[in-house]
Design a protein around this motif. Structure first.
Motif, mmCIF file in Angstrom:
data_model
loop_
_atom_site.group_PDB
_atom_site.id
_atom_site.type_symbol
_atom_site.label_atom_id
_atom_site.label_comp_id
_atom_site.label_asym_id
_atom_site.label_seq_id
_atom_site.Cartn_x
_atom_site.Cartn_y
_atom_site.Cartn_z
ATOM 1 N N LEU A 150 8.854 3.766 -19.168
ATOM 2 C CA LEU A 150 8.996 3.005 -17.941
ATOM 3 C C LEU A 150 7.625 2.711 -17.358
ATOM 4 N N PRO A 151 7.480 1.543 -16.702
ATOM 5 C CA PRO A 151 6.182 1.193 -16.121
ATOM 6 C C PRO A 151 5.729 2.187 -15.064
ATOM 7 N N THR A 158 17.742 9.017 -14.619
ATOM 8 C CA THR A 158 18.089 9.631 -15.891
ATOM 9 C C THR A 158 18.140 8.537 -16.947
ATOM 10 N N THR A 159 17.448 8.745 -18.077
ATOM 11 C CA THR A 159 17.437 7.757 -19.145
ATOM 12 C C THR A 159 17.942 8.383 -20.436
ATOM 13 N N VAL A 160 18.717 7.604 -21.173
ATOM 14 C CA VAL A 160 19.235 8.023 -22.481
ATOM 15 C C VAL A 160 18.830 6.961 -23.494
ATOM 16 N N GLY A 198 5.751 -10.032 -16.138
ATOM 17 C CA GLY A 198 6.876 -9.164 -15.826
ATOM 18 C C GLY A 198 7.760 -8.879 -17.010
ATOM 19 N N TYR A 199 7.627 -9.662 -18.093
ATOM 20 C CA TYR A 199 8.384 -9.405 -19.316
ATOM 21 C C TYR A 199 7.746 -8.238 -20.069
ATOM 22 N N ASP A 200 8.553 -7.281 -20.469
ATOM 23 C CA ASP A 200 8.036 -6.167 -21.256
ATOM 24 C C ASP A 200 7.421 -6.659 -22.565
ATOM 25 N N LEU A 201 8.021 -7.690 -23.160
ATOM 26 C CA LEU A 201 7.506 -8.217 -24.430
ATOM 27 C C LEU A 201 6.121 -8.818 -24.269
ATOM 28 N N ARG A 202 5.874 -9.434 -23.143
ATOM 29 C CA ARG A 202 4.547 -9.993 -22.893
ATOM 30 C C ARG A 202 3.512 -8.884 -22.849
#
Length: 293
Positions: A150-151, A158-160, A198-202
């Protein structure tokens, strides 16, 4: 014997005061006293010893108190269970997802969920992981599909882990074919079609290029996923996209893998740690996790 009478009895037993008990259950004191007397008449025993305002449980009251608490607790459990079942017949789920996941993963998953629970409305918030984390934190979403790491990691979430996915290079068949497999260094000077900020891919693509010692060159930037695919089809440049998106984009794009170690991204399902998702959201969570198999 009525549940209301048991509720009034427990309130008096815990406060040892008829007026305070009436305030707790939001009735008048005479009404509460009348219901307690009716309960005592039905049971054939006094539940309280009343002496100059001093309220004490009798032996009969002592015997009834744990049973009454259990009955009321079971009633509340039954009410919640029925309400949760009703939520699976009607209601809504607020799901956040990155645009690439809306294009690649979600259509089939949501089709499965809708077939199981056609009465539940699904609201989709399409944004980058940073914005989705913020929306989760303020309670605007029930669940979100985000890219790890996460940024700004938050202990309140909670992350799965849901899946890991390779990134690939897409290009127009009408353009010159890139080397196969493509090294990140091969993208130096290559015209890139780039997503908006703002795109994670960028962020992932730009960071990989900089790690190889160069700044990527953009012919078009600022697009959403569908726009990027369209610009690549038009021959405006190449783009780095998730393999799932490339597979679902149709046969009019050339797909070239990246040379090892390549680029991968980790997708996770996130929700707030301090608030349990509603029943309908938990069911969607189950369908999403089942999609891994």
């Amino acid at each position: 014997m009525q549940l209301q009478q048991l509720r009034y009895f427990v309130a008096v037993a815990e406060t040892r005061h008829f007026t305070r008990a009436a305030e707790r259950v939001h009735v008048s004191q005479p009404s509460l006293s009348q219901q307690i007397r009716a309960l005592e008449q039905e049971l054939g025993a006094n539940l309280f010893a009343r002496a100059r305002g001093n309220i004490a449980l009798t032996d009969a009251g002592d015997a009834l108190l744990p049973l009454a608490r259990r009955i009321l607790a079971d009633t509340e459990t039954a009410r919640r269970e029925v309400q949760e079942l009703a939520q699976l017949r009607r209601g809504r789920v607020r799901l956040g997802a990155t645009p690439s996941l809306c294009t690649g993963l979600l259509p089939q998953v949501l089709r499965t969920f809708h077939d199981l629970h056609p009465g539940i409305e699904i609201l989709i918030e399409e944004s980058g992981s940073h914005d989705l984390v913020r929306e989760l934190a303020r309670g605007a979403l029930d669940l979100a599909l985000v890219v790890l790491p996460l940024p700004s990691p938050s202990p309140a979430l909670t992350t799965v882990e849901l899946l890991r996915e390779d990134l690939v290079v897409i290009s127009s068949p009408a353009a010159a074919a890139p080397p196969a497999p493509v090294r990140i260094a091969d993208l130096a000077g290559e015209p890139l079609v780039m997503f908006r900020h703002g795109y994670d891919l960028r962020e992932l693509t730009v960071a990989a290029c900089r790690a190889e010692g160069f700044e990527p060159s953009f012919t078009v930037e600022g697009g959403e996923m569908d726009a990027v695919l369209g610009f690549v089809r038009a021959g405006l440049g190449v783009a780095v996209v998730p393999s799932m998106v490339a597979a679902g984009a149709g046969g009019d794009l050339r797909v070239t893998p990246l040379a090892r170690p390549g680029l991968r991204r980790t997708i996770a399902l996130a929700h707030r740690s301090d608030v349990a998702p509603p029943r309908a959201a938990r069911e969607l969570q189950r369908v999403l996790l089942d999609s891994r198999t």
